[in-house]
Design a protein around this motif. Structure first.
Motif, PDB file in Angstrom:
ATOM      1  N   TRP A  19      -5.908   9.493  -8.282  1.00 51.07           N
ATOM      2  CA  TRP A  19      -5.881  10.902  -8.421  1.00 51.07           C
ATOM      3  C   TRP A  19      -4.843  11.260  -9.582  1.00 51.07           C
ATOM      4  CZ3 TRP A  19      -1.787  14.314  -6.940  1.00 51.07           C
ATOM      5  CH2 TRP A  19      -2.052  15.699  -7.409  1.00 51.07           C
ATOM      6  N   TYR A  20      -3.742  10.645  -9.643  1.00 47.23           N
ATOM      7  CA  TYR A  20      -2.574  11.219 -10.255  1.00 47.23           C
ATOM      8  C   TYR A  20      -3.041  10.686 -11.698  1.00 47.23           C
ATOM      9  CZ  TYR A  20       2.013  11.394 -12.635  1.00 47.23           C
ATOM     10  OH  TYR A  20       2.921  11.414 -13.615  1.00 47.23           O
ATOM     11  N   PHE A 135      13.663   4.049 -14.713  1.00 44.74           N
ATOM     12  CA  PHE A 135      13.959   2.436 -14.546  1.00 44.74           C
ATOM     13  C   PHE A 135      13.382   1.710 -13.775  1.00 44.74           C
ATOM     14  CE2 PHE A 135      17.797   4.927 -15.995  1.00 44.74           C
ATOM     15  CZ  PHE A 135      17.753   4.419 -17.285  1.00 44.74           C
ATOM     16  N   GLY A 136      12.321   2.457 -13.051  1.00 49.15           N
ATOM     17  CA  GLY A 136      11.166   1.640 -12.221  1.00 49.15           C
ATOM     18  C   GLY A 136      11.835   0.857 -10.844  1.00 49.15           C
ATOM     19  N   GLU A 137      13.156   1.740 -10.375  1.00 49.50           N
ATOM     20  CA  GLU A 137      13.564   1.361  -9.179  1.00 49.50           C
ATOM     21  C   GLU A 137      12.618   2.012  -7.970  1.00 49.50           C
ATOM     22  OE1 GLU A 137      17.684   1.095  -6.493  1.00 49.50           O
ATOM     23  OE2 GLU A 137      17.610   2.591  -8.286  1.00 49.50           O
ATOM     24  N   ASP A 184       5.524   6.880 -11.011  1.00 51.15           N
ATOM     25  CA  ASP A 184       4.086   7.914 -11.001  1.00 51.15           C
ATOM     26  C   ASP A 184       4.025   8.087  -9.539  1.00 51.15           C
ATOM     27  OD1 ASP A 184       3.858   7.217 -13.462  1.00 51.15           O
ATOM     28  OD2 ASP A 184       2.431   5.608 -13.497  1.00 51.15           O
ATOM     29  N   PHE A 185       4.437   7.309  -8.434  1.00 49.65           N
ATOM     30  CA  PHE A 185       4.085   7.570  -7.081  1.00 49.65           C
ATOM     31  C   PHE A 185       5.119   8.840  -6.723  1.00 49.65           C
ATOM     32  CE2 PHE A 185       5.453   7.549  -2.691  1.00 49.65           C
ATOM     33  CZ  PHE A 185       4.168   7.490  -2.094  1.00 49.65           C
ATOM     34  N   MET A 190       4.959  15.084  -6.291  1.00 53.00           N
ATOM     35  CA  MET A 190       5.428  16.334  -6.612  1.00 53.00           C
ATOM     36  C   MET A 190       4.211  17.070  -7.091  1.00 53.00           C
ATOM     37  SD  MET A 190       8.469  15.023  -9.597  1.00 53.00           S
ATOM     38  CE  MET A 190       9.674  13.879  -9.123  1.00 53.00           C
ATOM     39  N   ASP A 191       3.098  16.563  -7.626  1.00 54.79           N
ATOM     40  CA  ASP A 191       2.166  17.354  -8.111  1.00 54.79           C
ATOM     41  C   ASP A 191       1.192  17.722  -6.848  1.00 54.79           C
ATOM     42  OD1 ASP A 191       2.878  16.861 -10.687  1.00 54.79           O
ATOM     43  OD2 ASP A 191       1.250  15.966 -11.425  1.00 54.79           O
TER      44      ASP A 191
END
Length: 372
Positions: A19-20, A135-137, A184-185, A190-191
Motif C-alpha cells: 500500500w505504501y 541508515f536502515g537500522e 519505509d515501514f 505515519m501515513d
C-alpha cells in the motif's frame, strides 16, 4: 494484548508496504534518504501539521542547504526561518546538534539510535526515524501515529500518556518491523495514522490493513489508544504595553531563559505580580490594577507613563501548559522616555519584518495594526 504469529507478521508487512509503495505521500523530505533532510523535517513536524511544514521546510533548505550551513547560520536568520512554527527551542537545538556534527564529529552523522540520542534535541522518536529511514537500522519510530495504529491493531490497553508505555510499544513494534525496509515501514505507519487510522473520523473499513485491525474487527476502535486526559492549560492574565512613537514601538527583549527566550515583544507584565502587592487581591478593581501597573512600570523600567486599557477583547495565546490572556494597554508620556533601565529599544514597523517575532507578539501586533 494480541500477539501475532510469524506468518501474520509477514503478511502484515507485505500488505502495509505494498500500500505504501502505491499510495504513500509524496513529501519533499522523502525524495532521498539524506539524514539532514529527514532530521529537519521530523523536528519541524513535532507539534505541527504536514501541510504547514512543507513551505517552511522548502525555505529552510534554500537558506541552509547543508548541516554545515545550519551550524554556521546567524541566530537571527535561523529564528526568522523558524518564525511561525513556534516551540523555538526546537530551532535552537537544531543548530546545537548541527554544531555537534560539524565540530565534534567532523561532519559525520551518528548512524544508530544510540549515537543520535547524543545530539541536542533528538529524542527516541526522532532518533528512530533518522536511524531507520537514513541508515536502515531496524528500529521503530514511536510517535502519536504509531501509538494509535498499534494500540488498535493489537488492542494494547496501556496508557500512552505514561512514559513507561513507550518502551512497551517499542518492544512490540520491534518484533513486527522488517529488517530490509524499516524506514519505509515507519513512514507507512505515519501515513496510515494520518489517513485511515486518525484520532477522529477514522475509516478503518477501507484501510489497507483492516484485516489486521483487531479493534476494528471487535468494534471497539473508540477505546484505543488508552490515554489519560491532560489538564487544561493554566490561564495566566498579562498586561501588554503598547508604547508608540510615530511609526515605531518600544519592544523589550525577553530574558535568555524561559518562554520566548531572546525574542522581542511588547513589554509584558503578569497580573499576579501586581496582585501580590495587595492584602486582599480578590477585591481588586480595574482602576487599582491600572494604578499598580503604572507603579510597577515606573519601578522596574524607569518609565513614567499614563496607561489606559485599549478597548476590545484580550489577546489570547496558548502554550502547552499555559494560556496567556493579554490586556493591551495604551501609553502616553511627556517629553522623552529615558530607556536607561529598559531591556529593549524602539523598533520600527520595518524592523518587525526583519526580526523573528513569536506568535504571541504577532497576535498583539496584528490587533494594534488593524485598529490603527
Amino acid at each position: 494484548m494480541i500477539h501475532w504469529s510469524t506468518e501474520k507478521i509477514e503478511a502484515f508487512q507485505q500488505t502495509l508496504l505494498a500500500w505504501y509503495d502505491k499510495d504513500g505521500r509524496d513529501l519533499p523530505w522523502r525524495r532521498d534518504h539524506d539524514p539532514y533532510h529527514v532530521w529537519v523535517s521530523e523536528i519541524m513536524l513535532q507539534q505541527t501539521q504536514v501541510n504547514t511544514v512543507m513551505p517552511y521546510y522548502t525555505r529552510f533548505m534554500d537558506w541552509f542547504p547543508t548541516v554545515n550551513d545550519l551550524a554556521n547560520a546567524p541566530e537571527e536568520k535561523l529564528m526568522k526561518a523558524w518564525e511561525g512554527l513556534g516551540y523555538y527551542s526546537r530551532a535552537r537545538n537544531l543548530q546545537k546538534a548541527a554544531r555537534q556534527i560539524v565540530d565534534d564529529n567532523h561532519g559525520q552523522w551518528p548512524t544508530t539510535v544510540a549515537g543520535l540520542l547524543d545530539l541536542a534535541g533528538i529524542g527516541p522518536y526522532t532518533a528512530g526515524a533518522i536511524a531507520s529511514i537514513a541508515f536502515g537500522e531496524p528500529v521503530p519510530a514511536v510517535d502519536g501515529n504509531a501509538f494509535r495504529v498499534f494500540a488498535r491493531l493489537l488492542e494494547i490497553d496501556a496508557d500512552i500518556s505514561k512514559p513507561q508505555t513507550r518502551q512497551l510499544f517499542e518492544q512490540v513494534i520491534s518484533t513486527i518491523i522488517p529488517a530490509d525496509r524499516p524506514g519505509d515501514f515507519n513512514q507507512a505507519i505515519m501515513d496510515l495514522g494520518s489517513s485511515y487510522m486518525t484520532a477522529k473520523n477514522w475509516d478503518s473499513a477501507n484501510s489497507p490493513v483492516s484485516a489486521f485491525d483487531q479493534a476494528f474487527l471487535d468494534g471497539v476502535e473508540d477505546q484505543y489508544p488508552v490515554k489519560t486526559k491532560k489538564p487544561r492549560p493554566k490561564r495566566i492574565p498579562y498586561f501588554g504595553l503598547v508604547i508608540q512613537d510615530g511609526d515605531r514601538y518600544l519592544l523589550e527583549k525577553r530574558p535568555s531563559t524561559g518562554l520566548l527566550a531572546n525574542f522581542w515583544t511588547f513589554p509584558l507584565i503578569k497580573q499576579e505580580t501586581l496582585l501580590a502587592r495587595l492584602d486582599e487581591p480578590e477585591t481588586v478593581t480595574e482602576e487599582q490594577l491600572v494604578t499598580l501597573l503604572t507603579q510597577k512600570v515606573a519601578e522596574d523600567y524607569g518609565l513614567n507613563l499614563k496607561l489606559t486599557t485599549r478597548p476590545g477583547k484580550q489577546v489570547t495565546h496558548t502554550f502547552t501548559h499555559q494560556k496567556w490572556l493579554i490586556t493591551l494597554m495604551d501609553a502616553e508620556w511627556q517629553g522623552t522616555l529615558d530607556l536607561s533601565y529598559f531591556p529593549g529599544e524602539w523598533l520600527s514597523t520595518a524592523d518587525f519584518e526583519r526580526l523573528a517575532l513569536p506568535k504571541v507578539q504577532d497576535k498583539m501586533w496584528q490587533r494594534v495594526k488593524s485598529e490603527g
